[in-house]
Design an enzyme around this catalytic site. Structure first.
Site, PDB file in Angstrom:
ATOM      1  N   CYS A   1       0.817  -1.225   0.000  1.00  0.00           N
ATOM      2  CA  CYS A   1       0.000   0.000   0.000  1.00  0.00           C
ATOM      3  C   CYS A   1       0.847   1.271   0.000  1.00  0.00           C
ATOM      4  O   CYS A   1       0.676   2.147  -0.849  1.00  0.00           O
ATOM      5  CB  CYS A   1      -0.997  -0.008   1.152  1.00  0.00           C
TER       6      CYS A   1
ATOM      7  N   HIS B   1      -2.937   1.274   6.788  1.00  0.00           N
ATOM      8  CA  HIS B   1      -3.119   1.166   5.340  1.00  0.00           C
ATOM      9  C   HIS B   1      -3.255   2.563   4.749  1.00  0.00           C
ATOM     10  O   HIS B   1      -3.729   3.490   5.420  1.00  0.00           O
ATOM     11  CB  HIS B   1      -4.374   0.337   5.040  1.00  0.00           C
TER      12      HIS B   1
ATOM     13  N   HIS C   1      -5.472   1.748  -4.498  1.00  0.00           N
ATOM     14  CA  HIS C   1      -4.608   1.176  -3.471  1.00  0.00           C
ATOM     15  C   HIS C   1      -4.176  -0.219  -3.853  1.00  0.00           C
ATOM     16  O   HIS C   1      -4.687  -0.819  -4.804  1.00  0.00           O
ATOM     17  CB  HIS C   1      -5.310   1.193  -2.102  1.00  0.00           C
TER      18      HIS C   1
END
Length: 157
Positions: free
Chosen positions: A71, A121, A133
């Site tokens: 990520c 994240h 993402h």
């Protein structure tokens, strides 16, 4: 008299191309679509386009591109290609951004997912409640709806 009063006569006498040139020299207020083009040229919008161009690239733990990403590796890569260096992890990236509210988020801002005060994240806001993402092992870079309200927003400076 202001320049706006003379624009119709300029259009008739100078033609569209010349008027656009005059608008570029005198400012963008008469150039159609100029605000959208200027926004597209911003660093966050460049990073967003770069992230979107990586659609389908596989997730790789600790990977920072150009072919595999985790990520924060995707956000790091996208902003680096756009001209801005970010730290490596999602938490470090959150610490480096200007924190903004959901009501002030814009396309190209970073979206940080958190549990309590810990960021775990990150993705790049694409508009309409969606992010680009690289979600997890076995997945690929993709556009996805934000699935929780436990998010922070950050603007890269």
């Amino acid at each position: 008299m202001s320049a706006q009063v003379h624009v119709p006569s300029l259009l008739v006498r100078a033609g569209t191309a010349s008027v656009l040139t005059l608008a570029a020299v005198g400012g963008t207020m008469f150039a159609p679509g100029a605000a959208t083009q200027a926004q597209a040229a911003t660093l966050p919008m460049k990073a967003l386009k770069i992230a979107a161009s990586k659609r389908g690239a596989p997730y790789g733990w600790g990977a920072t591109g150009p072919n595999r990403f985790d990520c924060s590796g995707l956000t790091l890569y996208s902003f680096k290609k756009a001209g801005k260096k970010l730290p490596r992890t999602a938490q470090q990236q959150y610490n480096r951004t200007r924190h903004i509210s959901a009501s002030h988020r814009k396309r190209g801002d970073l979206v940080f997912f958190h549990y309590g005060r810990s960021v775990y994240h990150v993705g790049i806001y694409a508009g309409k409640g969606k992010i680009w993402h690289s979600p997890r092992t076995g997945s690929v870079v993709r556009l996805e709806k934000i699935w929780t309200k436990s998010v922070y927003y950050g603007r890269v400076r």
